[in-house]
Scaffold this motif. Structure first.
Motif, mmCIF file in Angstrom:
data_model
loop_
_atom_site.group_PDB
_atom_site.id
_atom_site.type_symbol
_atom_site.label_atom_id
_atom_site.label_comp_id
_atom_site.label_asym_id
_atom_site.label_seq_id
_atom_site.Cartn_x
_atom_site.Cartn_y
_atom_site.Cartn_z
ATOM 1 N N VAL A 49 0.833 -1.208 0.000
ATOM 2 C CA VAL A 49 0.000 0.000 0.000
ATOM 3 C C VAL A 49 0.867 1.258 0.000
ATOM 4 O O VAL A 49 2.036 1.237 0.401
ATOM 5 C CB VAL A 49 -0.955 0.025 1.223
ATOM 6 C CG1 VAL A 49 -1.829 -1.225 1.230
ATOM 7 C CG2 VAL A 49 -0.162 0.124 2.530
ATOM 8 N N ASN A 50 0.281 2.356 -0.477
ATOM 9 C CA ASN A 50 0.932 3.680 -0.452
ATOM 10 C C ASN A 50 2.346 3.629 -1.024
ATOM 11 O O ASN A 50 3.302 4.175 -0.445
ATOM 12 C CB ASN A 50 0.962 4.230 0.969
ATOM 13 C CG ASN A 50 -0.433 4.459 1.524
ATOM 14 O OD1 ASN A 50 -1.368 4.775 0.791
ATOM 15 N ND2 ASN A 50 -0.578 4.286 2.831
ATOM 16 N N THR A 51 2.475 3.007 -2.183
ATOM 17 C CA THR A 51 3.809 2.808 -2.752
ATOM 18 C C THR A 51 4.507 4.113 -3.098
ATOM 19 O O THR A 51 5.745 4.168 -3.120
ATOM 20 C CB THR A 51 3.723 1.939 -4.015
ATOM 21 O OG1 THR A 51 2.837 2.569 -4.957
ATOM 22 C CG2 THR A 51 3.208 0.555 -3.675
ATOM 23 N N ASN A 52 3.745 5.160 -3.367
ATOM 24 C CA ASN A 52 4.343 6.431 -3.771
ATOM 25 C C ASN A 52 4.412 7.458 -2.639
ATOM 26 O O ASN A 52 4.837 8.595 -2.856
ATOM 27 C CB ASN A 52 3.560 7.024 -4.946
ATOM 28 C CG ASN A 52 3.629 6.138 -6.178
ATOM 29 O OD1 ASN A 52 4.687 5.607 -6.496
ATOM 30 N ND2 ASN A 52 2.503 5.947 -6.853
ATOM 31 N N PRO A 91 6.079 6.178 7.581
ATOM 32 C CA PRO A 91 6.910 4.984 7.724
ATOM 33 C C PRO A 91 6.187 3.776 7.153
ATOM 34 O O PRO A 91 4.965 3.660 7.253
ATOM 35 C CB PRO A 91 7.106 4.861 9.241
ATOM 36 C CG PRO A 91 6.003 5.651 9.845
ATOM 37 C CD PRO A 91 5.686 6.752 8.879
ATOM 38 N N LYS A 92 6.954 2.885 6.551
ATOM 39 C CA LYS A 92 6.373 1.731 5.884
ATOM 40 C C LYS A 92 6.794 0.440 6.577
ATOM 41 O O LYS A 92 7.977 0.221 6.842
ATOM 42 C CB LYS A 92 6.780 1.704 4.413
ATOM 43 C CG LYS A 92 6.224 2.881 3.624
ATOM 44 C CD LYS A 92 6.588 2.797 2.157
ATOM 45 C CE LYS A 92 5.980 3.973 1.388
ATOM 46 N NZ LYS A 92 6.273 3.897 -0.054
ATOM 47 N N VAL A 93 5.807 -0.392 6.843
ATOM 48 C CA VAL A 93 6.021 -1.667 7.524
ATOM 49 C C VAL A 93 5.587 -2.789 6.591
ATOM 50 O O VAL A 93 4.528 -2.711 5.956
ATOM 51 C CB VAL A 93 5.216 -1.738 8.838
ATOM 52 C CG1 VAL A 93 5.352 -3.111 9.486
ATOM 53 C CG2 VAL A 93 5.670 -0.643 9.798
ATOM 54 N N LEU A 94 6.391 -3.842 6.505
ATOM 55 C CA LEU A 94 6.048 -5.019 5.708
ATOM 56 C C LEU A 94 5.987 -6.239 6.615
ATOM 57 O O LEU A 94 6.949 -6.543 7.324
ATOM 58 C CB LEU A 94 7.085 -5.254 4.612
ATOM 59 C CG LEU A 94 6.891 -6.520 3.766
ATOM 60 C CD1 LEU A 94 5.597 -6.442 2.949
ATOM 61 C CD2 LEU A 94 8.097 -6.750 2.853
ATOM 62 N N LEU A 95 4.871 -6.945 6.584
ATOM 63 C CA LEU A 95 4.714 -8.197 7.314
ATOM 64 C C LEU A 95 4.865 -9.351 6.329
ATOM 65 O O LEU A 95 4.160 -9.410 5.320
ATOM 66 C CB LEU A 95 3.337 -8.272 7.987
ATOM 67 C CG LEU A 95 2.894 -7.070 8.826
ATOM 68 C CD1 LEU A 95 1.567 -7.378 9.510
ATOM 69 C CD2 LEU A 95 3.950 -6.693 9.851
ATOM 70 N N ILE A 96 5.782 -10.253 6.619
ATOM 71 C CA ILE A 96 6.036 -11.413 5.763
ATOM 72 C C ILE A 96 5.726 -12.680 6.550
ATOM 73 O O ILE A 96 6.131 -12.815 7.704
ATOM 74 C CB ILE A 96 7.499 -11.448 5.292
ATOM 75 C CG1 ILE A 96 7.850 -10.186 4.516
ATOM 76 C CG2 ILE A 96 7.761 -12.683 4.439
ATOM 77 C CD1 ILE A 96 9.318 -10.096 4.124
ATOM 78 N N GLY A 97 5.026 -13.614 5.916
ATOM 79 C CA GLY A 97 4.745 -14.863 6.613
ATOM 80 C C GLY A 97 3.764 -15.740 5.886
ATOM 81 O O GLY A 97 3.712 -15.760 4.657
ATOM 82 N N MET A 133 12.807 -5.826 -4.238
ATOM 83 C CA MET A 133 13.601 -5.066 -5.205
ATOM 84 C C MET A 133 12.855 -3.852 -5.752
ATOM 85 O O MET A 133 13.486 -2.921 -6.268
ATOM 86 C CB MET A 133 14.035 -5.974 -6.365
ATOM 87 C CG MET A 133 12.917 -6.407 -7.288
ATOM 88 S SD MET A 133 13.467 -7.581 -8.568
ATOM 89 C CE MET A 133 14.639 -6.558 -9.472
ATOM 90 N N ILE A 134 11.536 -3.811 -5.649
ATOM 91 C CA ILE A 134 10.776 -2.690 -6.210
ATOM 92 C C ILE A 134 10.022 -1.899 -5.144
ATOM 93 O O ILE A 134 9.223 -1.024 -5.460
ATOM 94 C CB ILE A 134 9.783 -3.176 -7.285
ATOM 95 C CG1 ILE A 134 8.823 -4.219 -6.713
ATOM 96 C CG2 ILE A 134 10.527 -3.726 -8.492
ATOM 97 C CD1 ILE A 134 7.734 -4.644 -7.686
#
Length: 229
Positions: A42-45, A50-56, A100-101
């Protein structure tokens, strides 16, 4: 057992000393009967929040909307979830394609329920590989979340036999995070003795269990964000 441990320590040491050219890693690919991924960025631009990424895995699928709601509009919370496990080189390529993006301040990683056919050498050998990849792409912090217990299907008062594998995986993760001063949230300790958190499948959590996971993770994210200001 001693030889097995020495072999694993050698593998971890070797991989951790490699460069982060993870796309060159080779290994056994063991597919589950159903494979899936879900990427939601979300909100890529937006360059201000602050940006948080949850991986799982599916646990993250369930607690992601709660964490995003808890963090509020001042934080952009995204997710990448997959049925792939540590030990699978395809999983590394999936992570690379997402990272990477996109840029993130905090990355929280939770992986361990899937990939039952990967042995401990295969699983633990990829811990430093993934950490190096996450560290390169998290501007502020990497949070590692260990794996919740597995209980018997339709008999959630008892632990399933495969829970021994979860304990073993968590043990190696604990040693690695401690040695490298990585934030570890102990979901296992916080929930293993709470069968009331579980649905009848013995793996997933009900709303109460999901809320517990989301609270622990949200609190840690806020601690990091406050520390940086």
């Amino acid at each position: 057992m001693k030889n097995k441990l020495l072999l694993l320590l050698f593998a971890v040491h070797f991989i951790s000393g490699c460069t982060t050219q993870t796309s060159n890693l080779k290994g056994e690919k063991i597919n589950e009967n159903t494979e899936w991924t879900h990427t939601w960025i979300v909100n890529t631009n937006d360059t201000l929040k602050p940006k948080v990424l949850l991986i799982g895995d599916s646990h993250v699928e369930r607690y992601y909307p709660v964490v995003a709601r808890n963090l509020g509009d001042s934080v952009s919370c995204s997710k990448f979830t997959s049925s792939k496990s540590l030990g699978d080189p395809v999983f590394i390529k999936q992570l690379e394609s997402v990272l990477m993006i996109n840029e993130f301040d905090i990355i929280a990683f939770n992986n361990g329920l899937h990939g039952a056919d990967y042995n401990i050498e295969q699983y633990a050998g990829y811990i430093p590989v993934v950490y190096n990849l996450l560290k390169e792409n998290a501007k502020r912090s990497v949070i590692w979340v260990n794996t919740t217990a597995i209980r018997e299907k339709n008999n959630i008062e008892a632990f399933a036999d495969r829970n021994k594998q979860i304990i073993e995986r968590n043990s190696f993760l604990k040693e690695f995070t401690k040695k490298n001063n990585i934030t570890l949230i102990d979901f296992y300790a916080a929930t293993a003795n709470e069968p009331e958190y579980y649905t009848n499948d013995g793996i997933h959590f009900n709303n109460e269990g999901v809320a517990k996971e989301a609270t622990l993770l949200t609190e840690r994210v806020f601690q990091i964000l406050r520390k940086e200001h």
